[in-house]
Design an enzyme around this catalytic site. Structure first.
Site, PDB file in Angstrom:
ATOM      1  N   GLN A 368      27.155   3.682 -94.095  1.00  0.00           N
ATOM      2  CA  GLN A 368      28.282   4.309 -94.791  1.00  0.00           C
ATOM      3  C   GLN A 368      29.377   4.590 -93.785  1.00  0.00           C
ATOM      4  O   GLN A 368      29.124   5.161 -92.733  1.00  0.00           O
ATOM      5  CB  GLN A 368      27.845   5.622 -95.451  1.00  0.00           C
ATOM      6  N   ALA A 370      34.016   5.089 -93.252  1.00  0.00           N
ATOM      7  CA  ALA A 370      35.221   5.618 -93.882  1.00  0.00           C
ATOM      8  C   ALA A 370      35.757   4.689 -94.952  1.00  0.00           C
ATOM      9  O   ALA A 370      36.318   5.127 -95.948  1.00  0.00           O
ATOM     10  CB  ALA A 370      36.278   5.864 -92.815  1.00  0.00           C
ATOM     11  N   ALA A 373      30.722   1.582 -98.299  1.00  0.00           N
ATOM     12  CA  ALA A 373      29.288   1.521 -98.032  1.00  0.00           C
ATOM     13  C   ALA A 373      28.829   0.078 -97.887  1.00  0.00           C
ATOM     14  O   ALA A 373      29.391  -0.833 -98.488  1.00  0.00           O
ATOM     15  CB  ALA A 373      28.516   2.206 -99.159  1.00  0.00           C
ATOM     16  N   VAL A 374      27.789  -0.121 -97.076  1.00  0.00           N
ATOM     17  CA  VAL A 374      27.177  -1.435 -96.889  1.00  0.00           C
ATOM     18  C   VAL A 374      25.796  -1.419 -97.531  1.00  0.00           C
ATOM     19  O   VAL A 374      25.018  -0.494 -97.317  1.00  0.00           O
ATOM     20  CB  VAL A 374      27.044  -1.787 -95.390  1.00  0.00           C
ATOM     21  N   LYS A 406      29.621  -5.249 -98.527  1.00  0.00           N
ATOM     22  CA  LYS A 406      30.435  -4.071 -98.215  1.00  0.00           C
ATOM     23  C   LYS A 406      31.308  -3.772 -99.425  1.00  0.00           C
ATOM     24  O   LYS A 406      32.061  -4.623 -99.884  1.00  0.00           O
ATOM     25  CB  LYS A 406      31.311  -4.327 -96.990  1.00  0.00           C
ATOM     26  N   ASP A 507      37.972  -5.979 -79.919  1.00  0.00           N
ATOM     27  CA  ASP A 507      36.978  -4.903 -80.020  1.00  0.00           C
ATOM     28  C   ASP A 507      35.581  -5.433 -79.719  1.00  0.00           C
ATOM     29  O   ASP A 507      34.622  -5.146 -80.432  1.00  0.00           O
ATOM     30  CB  ASP A 507      37.020  -4.259 -81.407  1.00  0.00           C
TER      31      ASP A 507
END
Length: 655
Positions: A368, A370, A373-374, A406, A507
């Site tokens: 979960q 921001a 949810a996955v 997702k 990233d």
């Protein structure tokens, strides 16, 4: 009530002697306080009143369904009941746990609290500030003087000392500017950057001084087993040990029930890195606390250092060595590009505009974040094969296959452009070392489902979490150099593909490297990626995860795809030592060290081969021109040491 911003019924509890008791209260948020009342009349004194200026962090947790944690600073003046006062020290941090009725209520409270709390919402840069400022350290008060108020607040809670200032005052300024811009972009009202002529003078060492720091009990607050779950991007993150709560059922689709006993026993997943288990950390020795502290930094999911994902758009810089500033026209471009209707229309060039619920059975919730949810899911039906968006991906799909889904509530996303950016890049990036994007669905322009291949091995971080420790508290990696070389080689292949398409990932770190049960290695999380063009051959946007950032980003210079090479080198150190450099430092101090120290050093260079050290040296050159490209890295002898995928599978059993 006057000045009320949000109100409603909630359940709450505080940490303390009676922390197992959940109480129903009427919560009211106004301009100054968060107040808890016994009734919705609010005609009596609140049971608890929390100044918004004392709230230092807010994060979602899985202690209870639809639950979040508020971390607040306390002092001797606060009214604490005698029975609990024994457990709290002056200037300590305390947690309040709040559970709402629905998921929507939870997001509403999170948004409202973030918007009103000054320590969470960011501080905009001063404007028209052109007079000469004498910045220094006053030994009488034990603090920095002559700095803007926003900087003073940051310095008071950081570990930057007068010695750091004397050593490299410009690096301190760079770290402050970067930190403030990194956290304050979303709240900027098109203000000009700080225009200050700083008189940087060396400081005399005081005979006695006090630097305001965060206490060890604040920073070293959670065990390694609770360090799970980063799902800021639209890509899936897998948690091999925890099985969180399922999403509540709705009328038109029934989800599979999931046991939540393990979550209730193990406690929070998305925890504030400065709050959890203070009572436990007080029982730990200094060595154990140092271990815990270093791992709070790795999964800084909801910290003040990364409250929002910044947009990939960036101004071009003509002078590579000059300081890059945000300009009004760039922010206007960012604002215009975030038009919801236009973005959703662009998403529909990739996403299928149908309800996908009949196609999938959601098995369990894997994470979960921001943005949503996955879920680990099972495909039970194929969509219409004549849809061109379904055919375009050229991915083999079969009924019964496991996928990761997702779910993103588009109406709740402040930066839809980031989601669109990631969706378009994934759709156009088909390579064996990049996680496969299968398809996407938009439901009534409100909800986005992104279907990805399921990487059951989890992320590289899970393997590194399985480290053993020597008696000295040092990490001993579960990976040998051959396995490290294989992971780095596969990551390099994925980066080569991206860089050939003029895409910077921005990233790269262990959290964003996924593995499957066959030992295959793939790059994930393209929320920060950006495309280089002839017009913008250098970028200047401040994005990524700070501990893995290249110095040119912290110094706010123009950069190119070689920032991924630096991050790759940091990730190799992470594999060797179990964590990136400076992870045990607070974020502002870490930024200072990145800007000041140049290439980080291994703690025990004698523990690795000459080939590994040569590879690291090529990745971690501060001078960008001297830093190797990914294409060059693929020729290094270190990568010829790579093991086979089968030999990596052994380490997957660690978690």
């Amino acid at each position: 009530m006057k000045g009320v911003k949000k109100e409603g019924w909630i359940s709450y509890k505080v940490d303390g002697l009676f922390s197992f008791l959940w109480q129903k209260r009427y919560l009211v948020l106004n301009d100054s306080y968060l107040a808890f009342y016994k009734s919705d009349k609010c005609n009596e004194e609140p049971v608890l009143s929390v100044p918004l200026t004392s709230i230092t962090n807010v994060s979602r947790i899985q202690l209870k369904q639809n639950c979040f944690e508020i971390l607040r600073a306390t002092d001797q003046k606060e009214n604490i009941s005698p029975i609990n006062s024994y457990f709290y020290e002056s200037n300590s941090k305390r947690s309040i746990f709040i559970s709402t009725r629905t998921e929507r209520d939870l997001h509403g409270w999170l948004d409202a609290i973030f918007a009103k709390c000054p320590l969470l919402s960011g501080v905009s840069s001063p404007t028209n500030f052109t007079h000469k400022v004498h910045v220094g350290f006053d030994p009488k008060v034990g603090n920095f003087v002559g700095v803007p108020d926003s900087w003073a607040k940051l310095l008071q809670t950081s570990e930057i000392t007068y010695d750091d200032w004397n050593r490299n005052s410009k690096a301190v300024i760079k770290a402050l500017q970067f930190y403030e811009d990194y956290n304050g972009l979303d709240t900027m009202q098109f203000n000009d950057h700080l225009n200050t002529s700083l008189d940087l003078k060396p400081l005399k060492s005081p005979t006695r001084y006090i630097i305001n720091k965060r206490t060890n009990s604040i920073k070293r607050s959670v065990s390694r087993t609770l360090r799970k779950g980063k799902t800021d991007s639209i890509l899936p993150v897998y948690q091999s040990e925890l099985k969180p709560f399922p999403r509540p059922s709705d009328d038109d689709y029934k989800f599979t029930n999931i046991e939540d006993n393990k979550v209730r026993e193990e406690g929070r997943v998305h925890v504030s890195k400065e709050s959890t288990a203070d009572s436990q950390t007080k029982q730990l020795g200094k060595k154990e606390q140092k271990v815990i502290q270093s791992h709070l930094r790795r999964h800084d999911n909801n910290s003040t250092f990364r409250p929002h994902r910044l947009a990939p758009s960036a101004p071009a810089t003509k002078n590579h060595d000059s300081k890059t500033k945000w300009h009004k026209e760039d922010l206007l471009e960012l604002k215009n590009n975030d038009d919801s209707n236009e973005i959703i229309m662009k998403m529909k060039t990739v996403a299928i505009d149908v309800n996908p619920r009949p196609y999938f059975q959601l098995v369990e919730k894997a994470g979960q974040g921001a943005s949503g949810a996955v879920y680990l899911s099972k495909r039970i039906k194929l969509p219409q094969e004549n849809d061109p968006r379904f055919l375009k991906s050229h991915c083999h799909r079969v009924v019964g296959e496991r996928v990761a889904i997702k779910q993103i509530r588009l109406s709740e996303q402040p930066k839809k452009q980031l989601i669109m950016n990631e969706l378009l890049v994934m759709n156009d990036s088909r390579q064996e070392n990049i996680v496969n994007f299968l398809e996407a669905y938009i439901i009534d322009d409100e909800e986005l489902w992104v279907i990805m291949e399921y990487m059951e091995g989890g992320c590289l971080t899970d393997i590194l979490d399985a480290v053993a420790r020597s008696n000295t508290g040092e990490h001993s990696s579960p990976l040998n150099e051959n396995q490290m070389a294989y992971i780095v080689k596969e990551t390099c292949q994925g980066l080569k593909f991206l860089h050939n398409k003029k895409i910077i990932h921005r990233d790269i770190k262990s959290d964003n490297i996924l593995l499957n049960s066959q030992g295959l290695v793939k790059i994930t999380d393209f929320g920060f990626c950006v495309e280089l063009t002839e017009k913008r051959s250098k970028r200047a946007t401040m994005v990524g995860t700070p501990y893995w950032m290249a110095p040119e980003i912290v110094n706010q210079k123009g950069y190119d795809e070689k920032v991924d090479v630096w991050s790759l080198g940091i990730m190799l150190i992470e594999m060797i030592e179990g964590e990136p450099p400076y992870l045990n430092e607070d974020p502002l101090k870490a930024l200072y060290l990145i800007a000041n120290n140049g290439s980080p050093k291994l703690r025990h260079p004698e523990s690795v081969s000459k080939q590994t050290k040569q590879f690291l040296d090529a990745c971690l050159q501060v001078n960008v021109e001297s830093r190797a490209s990914v294409r060059k890295l693929l020729t290094f002898e270190f990568l010829s040491m790579a093991c086979s995928p089968e030999q990596l599978k052994v380490s997957l059993k660690w978690h």
